[in-house]
Design a protein around this motif. Structure first.
Motif, PDB file in Angstrom:
ATOM      1  N   ILE A   8      76.100  34.483  13.639  1.00  0.00           N
ATOM      2  CA  ILE A   8      74.864  35.239  13.421  1.00  0.00           C
ATOM      3  C   ILE A   8      74.122  34.597  12.255  1.00  0.00           C
ATOM      4  CG2 ILE A   8      76.024  36.979  11.952  1.00  0.00           C
ATOM      5  CD1 ILE A   8      74.107  39.040  13.392  1.00  0.00           C
ATOM      6  N   GLN A   9      72.805  34.452  12.399  1.00  0.00           N
ATOM      7  CA  GLN A   9      72.035  33.751  11.372  1.00  0.00           C
ATOM      8  C   GLN A   9      71.675  34.687  10.210  1.00  0.00           C
ATOM      9  OE1 GLN A   9      68.829  31.066  12.783  1.00  0.00           O
ATOM     10  NE2 GLN A   9      69.083  32.185  14.696  1.00  0.00           N
ATOM     11  N   PRO A  10      71.854  34.205   8.969  1.00  0.00           N
ATOM     12  CA  PRO A  10      71.437  35.018   7.821  1.00  0.00           C
ATOM     13  C   PRO A  10      69.953  34.806   7.525  1.00  0.00           C
ATOM     14  CG  PRO A  10      72.525  33.038   7.042  1.00  0.00           C
ATOM     15  CD  PRO A  10      72.535  32.960   8.550  1.00  0.00           C
ATOM     16  N   SER A  11      69.149  34.994   8.564  1.00  0.00           N
ATOM     17  CA  SER A  11      67.709  34.726   8.445  1.00  0.00           C
ATOM     18  C   SER A  11      66.930  35.986   8.111  1.00  0.00           C
ATOM     19  CB  SER A  11      67.207  34.100   9.762  1.00  0.00           C
ATOM     20  OG  SER A  11      67.748  34.812  10.859  1.00  0.00           O
ATOM     21  N   GLY A  12      67.633  37.009   7.650  1.00  0.00           N
ATOM     22  CA  GLY A  12      67.001  38.271   7.287  1.00  0.00           C
ATOM     23  C   GLY A  12      68.090  39.321   7.236  1.00  0.00           C
ATOM     24  N   ASP A 110      60.354  28.477  23.190  1.00  0.00           N
ATOM     25  CA  ASP A 110      59.905  29.784  22.681  1.00  0.00           C
ATOM     26  C   ASP A 110      59.759  29.768  21.166  1.00  0.00           C
ATOM     27  OD1 ASP A 110      60.078  30.662  25.230  1.00  0.00           O
ATOM     28  OD2 ASP A 110      61.978  31.736  24.980  1.00  0.00           O
ATOM     29  N   LYS A 111      60.791  29.224  20.485  1.00  0.00           N
ATOM     30  CA  LYS A 111      60.793  29.307  19.018  1.00  0.00           C
ATOM     31  C   LYS A 111      59.792  28.343  18.391  1.00  0.00           C
ATOM     32  CE  LYS A 111      64.869  31.781  17.775  1.00  0.00           C
ATOM     33  NZ  LYS A 111      65.885  32.085  16.800  1.00  0.00           N
ATOM     34  N   ALA A 112      59.596  27.169  19.022  1.00  0.00           N
ATOM     35  CA  ALA A 112      58.668  26.191  18.440  1.00  0.00           C
ATOM     36  C   ALA A 112      57.224  26.619  18.672  1.00  0.00           C
ATOM     37  CB  ALA A 112      58.919  24.811  19.051  1.00  0.00           C
ATOM     38  N   ALA A 182      73.419  44.687  29.368  1.00  0.00           N
ATOM     39  CA  ALA A 182      72.770  43.988  28.263  1.00  0.00           C
ATOM     40  C   ALA A 182      71.998  44.972  27.382  1.00  0.00           C
ATOM     41  CB  ALA A 182      71.841  42.926  28.817  1.00  0.00           C
ATOM     42  N   ALA A 183      72.421  45.098  26.131  1.00  0.00           N
ATOM     43  CA  ALA A 183      71.687  45.950  25.200  1.00  0.00           C
ATOM     44  C   ALA A 183      70.663  45.077  24.498  1.00  0.00           C
ATOM     45  CB  ALA A 183      72.650  46.578  24.203  1.00  0.00           C
ATOM     46  N   ARG A 184      69.500  44.944  25.072  1.00  0.00           N
ATOM     47  CA  ARG A 184      68.453  44.137  24.445  1.00  0.00           C
ATOM     48  C   ARG A 184      67.462  45.094  23.807  1.00  0.00           C
ATOM     49  NH1 ARG A 184      67.479  39.096  24.154  1.00  0.00           N
ATOM     50  NH2 ARG A 184      65.401  38.172  24.175  1.00  0.00           N
ATOM     51  N   VAL A 185      67.457  45.101  22.505  1.00  0.00           N
ATOM     52  CA  VAL A 185      66.596  46.025  21.786  1.00  0.00           C
ATOM     53  C   VAL A 185      65.263  45.336  21.525  1.00  0.00           C
ATOM     54  CG1 VAL A 185      66.385  47.424  19.700  1.00  0.00           C
ATOM     55  CG2 VAL A 185      68.633  47.047  20.719  1.00  0.00           C
ATOM     56  N   MET A 186      64.178  46.037  21.805  1.00  0.00           N
ATOM     57  CA  MET A 186      62.857  45.422  21.678  1.00  0.00           C
ATOM     58  C   MET A 186      62.165  45.912  20.408  1.00  0.00           C
ATOM     59  SD  MET A 186      63.399  43.812  24.399  1.00  0.00           S
ATOM     60  CE  MET A 186      61.944  42.881  24.861  1.00  0.00           C
ATOM     61  N   LYS A 193      58.571  42.375  23.303  1.00  0.00           N
ATOM     62  CA  LYS A 193      59.092  41.357  22.380  1.00  0.00           C
ATOM     63  C   LYS A 193      60.406  41.834  21.809  1.00  0.00           C
ATOM     64  CE  LYS A 193      57.036  39.849  18.535  1.00  0.00           C
ATOM     65  NZ  LYS A 193      56.077  39.964  17.444  1.00  0.00           N
ATOM     66  N   LYS A 194      61.401  40.938  21.639  1.00  0.00           N
ATOM     67  CA  LYS A 194      62.676  41.464  21.154  1.00  0.00           C
ATOM     68  C   LYS A 194      62.607  41.795  19.665  1.00  0.00           C
ATOM     69  CE  LYS A 194      65.625  37.686  19.687  1.00  0.00           C
ATOM     70  NZ  LYS A 194      66.965  37.415  19.309  1.00  0.00           N
ATOM     71  N   MET A 195      63.403  42.777  19.273  1.00  0.00           N
ATOM     72  CA  MET A 195      63.487  43.122  17.847  1.00  0.00           C
ATOM     73  C   MET A 195      64.159  41.953  17.134  1.00  0.00           C
ATOM     74  SD  MET A 195      65.395  46.383  16.052  1.00  0.00           S
ATOM     75  CE  MET A 195      64.293  47.652  16.624  1.00  0.00           C
ATOM     76  N   SER A 196      63.533  41.450  16.061  1.00  0.00           N
ATOM     77  CA  SER A 196      64.068  40.277  15.354  1.00  0.00           C
ATOM     78  C   SER A 196      64.072  40.509  13.866  1.00  0.00           C
ATOM     79  CB  SER A 196      63.173  39.055  15.598  1.00  0.00           C
ATOM     80  OG  SER A 196      63.620  38.330  16.693  1.00  0.00           O
ATOM     81  N   LYS A 197      65.124  40.005  13.211  1.00  0.00           N
ATOM     82  CA  LYS A 197      65.186  40.193  11.756  1.00  0.00           C
ATOM     83  C   LYS A 197      64.129  39.380  11.038  1.00  0.00           C
ATOM     84  CE  LYS A 197      69.623  38.041  11.956  1.00  0.00           C
ATOM     85  NZ  LYS A 197      69.434  36.799  12.713  1.00  0.00           N
ATOM     86  N   SER A 198      63.604  38.318  11.691  1.00  0.00           N
ATOM     87  CA  SER A 198      62.595  37.506  11.001  1.00  0.00           C
ATOM     88  C   SER A 198      61.171  37.862  11.436  1.00  0.00           C
ATOM     89  CB  SER A 198      62.873  36.018  11.240  1.00  0.00           C
ATOM     90  OG  SER A 198      62.728  35.723  12.602  1.00  0.00           O
ATOM     91  N   ASP A 199      61.000  38.915  12.205  1.00  0.00           N
ATOM     92  CA  ASP A 199      59.640  39.326  12.577  1.00  0.00           C
ATOM     93  C   ASP A 199      58.864  39.648  11.288  1.00  0.00           C
ATOM     94  OD1 ASP A 199      58.311  40.914  15.352  1.00  0.00           O
ATOM     95  OD2 ASP A 199      57.385  41.125  13.378  1.00  0.00           O
TER      96      ASP A 199
HETATM   97  N1  AQP Z   1      66.839  42.481  19.754  1.00  0.00           N
HETATM   98  C1  AQP Z   1      68.092  42.196  20.074  1.00  0.00           C
HETATM   99  N2  AQP Z   1      68.762  42.938  20.983  1.00  0.00           N
HETATM  100  C2  AQP Z   1      70.040  42.638  21.289  1.00  0.00           C
HETATM  101  N3  AQP Z   1      70.736  41.631  20.751  1.00  0.00           N
HETATM  102  C3  AQP Z   1      70.118  40.875  19.830  1.00  0.00           C
HETATM  103  N4  AQP Z   1      70.524  39.808  19.097  1.00  0.00           N
HETATM  104  C4  AQP Z   1      69.498  39.406  18.311  1.00  0.00           C
HETATM  105  N5  AQP Z   1      68.426  40.185  18.499  1.00  0.00           N
HETATM  106  C5  AQP Z   1      68.774  41.108  19.443  1.00  0.00           C
HETATM  107  C6  AQP Z   1      71.854  39.220  19.152  1.00  0.00           C
HETATM  108  O1  AQP Z   1      72.315  39.051  17.812  1.00  0.00           O
HETATM  109  C7  AQP Z   1      73.168  37.916  17.758  1.00  0.00           C
HETATM  110  C8  AQP Z   1      72.874  37.087  16.554  1.00  0.00           C
HETATM  111  O2  AQP Z   1      71.629  36.563  16.628  1.00  0.00           O
HETATM  112  P1  AQP Z   1      71.163  35.391  15.672  1.00  0.00           P
HETATM  113  O3  AQP Z   1      71.052  35.873  14.303  1.00  0.00           O
HETATM  114  O4  AQP Z   1      72.065  34.220  15.807  1.00  0.00           O
HETATM  115  O5  AQP Z   1      69.786  34.933  16.239  1.00  0.00           O
HETATM  116  P2  AQP Z   1      68.708  35.651  17.069  1.00  0.00           P
HETATM  117  O6  AQP Z   1      69.201  36.005  18.428  1.00  0.00           O
HETATM  118  O7  AQP Z   1      67.508  34.761  17.021  1.00  0.00           O
HETATM  119  O8  AQP Z   1      68.472  37.009  16.268  1.00  0.00           O
HETATM  120  P3  AQP Z   1      67.173  37.494  15.531  1.00  0.00           P
HETATM  121  O9  AQP Z   1      67.504  38.787  14.870  1.00  0.00           O
HETATM  122  O10 AQP Z   1      66.015  37.460  16.456  1.00  0.00           O
HETATM  123  O11 AQP Z   1      67.038  36.403  14.406  1.00  0.00           O
HETATM  124  P4  AQP Z   1      65.787  35.511  14.042  1.00  0.00           P
HETATM  125  O12 AQP Z   1      64.699  36.483  13.747  1.00  0.00           O
HETATM  126  O13 AQP Z   1      66.206  34.725  12.843  1.00  0.00           O
HETATM  127  O14 AQP Z   1      65.488  34.631  15.218  1.00  0.00           O
HETATM  128  C9  AQP Z   1      73.024  37.173  19.072  1.00  0.00           C
HETATM  129  O15 AQP Z   1      74.193  37.402  19.841  1.00  0.00           O
HETATM  130  C10 AQP Z   1      71.828  37.812  19.725  1.00  0.00           C
HETATM  131  O16 AQP Z   1      71.933  37.831  21.142  1.00  0.00           O
END
Ligand code: AQP
Length: 332
Positions: A8-12, A110-112, A182-186, A193-199
Motif C-alpha cells: 500500500i502506498q504511503p501517498s496520503g 489513467d495516472k499519467a 469487489a468493494a470499490r469505494v467511490m 471516480k474512485k475514492m483516493s487518498k491523494s485526491d
Molecule cells: N476506492 C477504493 N476502493 C477499494 N479499494 C481501494 N484501494 C484503493 N482505493 C480503493 C485498494 O487499496 C490498496 C492499496 O492501494 P495503493 O495505495 O497501493 O494505491 P491506489 O490503489 O492507487 O490507492 P489510492 O488510495 O487511490 O492511492 P493514490 O491516491 O496514491 O493513487 C489496493 O489494493 C487498492 O486496490
C-alpha cells in the motif's frame, strides 16, 4: 502455507476505500497464509511527494495497518525502501520487460493523464517494480483489486521471460486472490471516480484518522440525487452516488445492496446519511484511537518496521542474489 505479498502506498492518509478494498482483507488472510505487508514508498515517489510528509505518512500508514489488525509478529510488516532487494530486482526486470508490454498498461494511461511526456519514468516502470516486490519473495498469491489484474499478468510474463532467457525455472507463477464481491469505494463528490487518498479534495474521502464530526460532515455533504433510496438493488443502476453510499453501508455490515435496501429502501437521504455516518463512526473510531495510541510512540512503530525489514531482507536477499548470479553478475 502459501506466501502472500501485498503493498500500500504511503501517498496520503489511508481512506475508507483502502480499508474496505484492501486492509480489512489483509487481516482475514493472516489466518491461513504467510503474509508480507509492505508500505510501498518506492512506488509512492513515482508521483512527487513532499519529503517530510512522506516520512510522516509512511509511519502513519504503518500505524493504521497495525491498528486494523495487521500482525507484525506472526507476519511481516515493513517499508519497501528499507529492503534493498526490491530496487535491485526491479532493475533486472526493467531489462527483461518489453516496452510494448508496458505500453499496454491502462493504469499508466489513467495516472499519467493527458500530459504523458511529463510523467516520471518511475510511473511508467511501476509494474516492473511491482513484479519485483512479489518475485523477490517467491510469493505466489497476491490480493488485488480488479484494477491490478493487468499488472499481475505482466509480473507473470516477466517471470516467464526471465526463466526462458536464462534457461531456468526460478521465478514462480503468481495467482491473484480476489476477495469476495469487489468493494470499490467511490469518491463522495463524484460517484464515478474512485475514492483516493491523494485526491486534492479532502471532502471526497473518509480518512482513517477523521474524527466523528469530520465523518458526519463529509457524509452529510456527500453528493446525492433528489430521489429517495430505491427498494430494489436494480434501482441503483443509474445512480452512482446512491450506489456508492449503499455499497459502503453494505460493506461495513457484511451484507449486499439488497440487504441494505430491505432496511432503508424508500427513505430519503437525510435519515440514511445519518445512519451511515453513525455506522462509519462506530467502525472507524476504535481504529483511529488505536492509531493515535501507536503514534504517540513513533520510535515503537519504527522498531516494528525495522524488525520487519530485517526479516523481509532475510527472505529476499538470497533470492535476489541468486537472480543476479543467474544473470551473470560477478560477485567480486
Ligand atoms: N476506492 C477504493 N476502493 C477499494 N479499494 C481501494 N484501494 C484503493 N482505493 C480503493 C485498494 O487499496 C490498496 C492499496 O492501494 P495503493 O495505495 O497501493 O494505491 P491506489 O490503489 O492507487 O490507492 P489510492 O488510495 O487511490 O492511492 P493514490 O491516491 O496514491 O493513487 C489496493 O489494493 C487498492 O486496490
Amino acid at each position: 502455507m502459501q506466501r502472500i505479498f501485498s503493498g500500500i502506498q504511503p501517498s496520503g492518509i489511508p481512506t475508507l476505500g483502502n480499508y474496505l478494498g484492501a486492509i480489512r482483507n489483509w487481516v482475514k488472510l493472516q489466518d491461513d497464509h504467510e503474509c508480507l505487508w509492505c508500505v510501498v514508498d518506492l512506488h509512492a515517489i513515482t508521483v512527487f511527494q513532499n519529503p517530510a510528509e512522506l516520512t510522516q505518512q509512511s509511519r502513519e500508514m504503518a500505524a493504521v495497518l497495525l491498528a486494523c489488525g495487521v500482525d507484525p509478529v506472526k507476519h511481516t510488516l515493513f517499508l519497501q525502501s528499507n529492503v534493498r532487494a526490491h530496487a535491485q530486482l526491479a532493475w533486472i526486470f526493467n531489462c527483461v520487460a518489453r516496452l510494448g508490454w508496458l505500453n499496454r498498461m491502462t493504469q499508466f494511461k489513467d495516472k499519467a493523464g493527458k500530459d504523458r511526456e511529463a510523467a516520471s519514468v518511475g510511473l511508467y516502470a511501476y509494474p516492473n517494480l511491482m513484479a519485483a516486490d512479489i518475485h523477490a519473495y517467491h510469493a505466489t498469491r497476491v490480493p488485488v483489486g480488479d484494477d491490478q489484474r493487468q499488472h499481475l499478468e505482466l509480473a507473470n510474463d516477466i517471470a516467464q521471460k526471465f526463466n526462458h532467457d536464462y534457461g531456468v525455472e526460478f521465478f514462480k507463477n503468481i495467482e491473484p486472490v480476489i476477495m469476495g464481491p469487489a468493494a470499490r469505494v467511490m469518491s463522495l463528490r463524484d460517484g464515478t471516480k474512485k475514492m483516493s487518498k491523494s485526491d486534492p479534495s479532502d471532502q471526497s474521502r473518509i480518512n482513517m484518522n477523521d474524527d466523528a464530526d469530520a465523518i458526519a460532515l463529509k457524509i452529510r455533504r456527500a453528493k446525492t440525487d433528489p430521489e429517495p433510496l430505491p427498494s430494489e438493488a436494480a434501482g441503483l443502476a443509474e445512480r452512482p452516488e446512491a450506489r456508492n453510499l449503499v455499497g459502503i453501508y453494505a460493506a461495513l455490515t457484511d451484507t449486499d445492496h439488497a440487504g441494505v435496501l430491505a432496511e432503508h429502501g424508500g427513505k430519503g437521504f437525510g435519515p440514511f446519511k445519518q445512519a451511515l455516518a453513525d455506522l462509519v463512526v462506530e467502525k472507524l473510531s476504535p481504529i483511529a484511537a488505536e492509531t493515535r495510541r501507536l503514534l504517540a510512540d513513533p520510535a515503537g512503530v519504527d522498531a516494528i518496521l525495522r524488525d520487519g525489514a530485517q526479516r523481509a531482507s532475510a527472505i529476499a536477499d538470497p533470492i535476489v542474489a541468486e537472480a543476479e548470479r543467474l544473470v551473470g553478475f560477478l560477485r567480486a
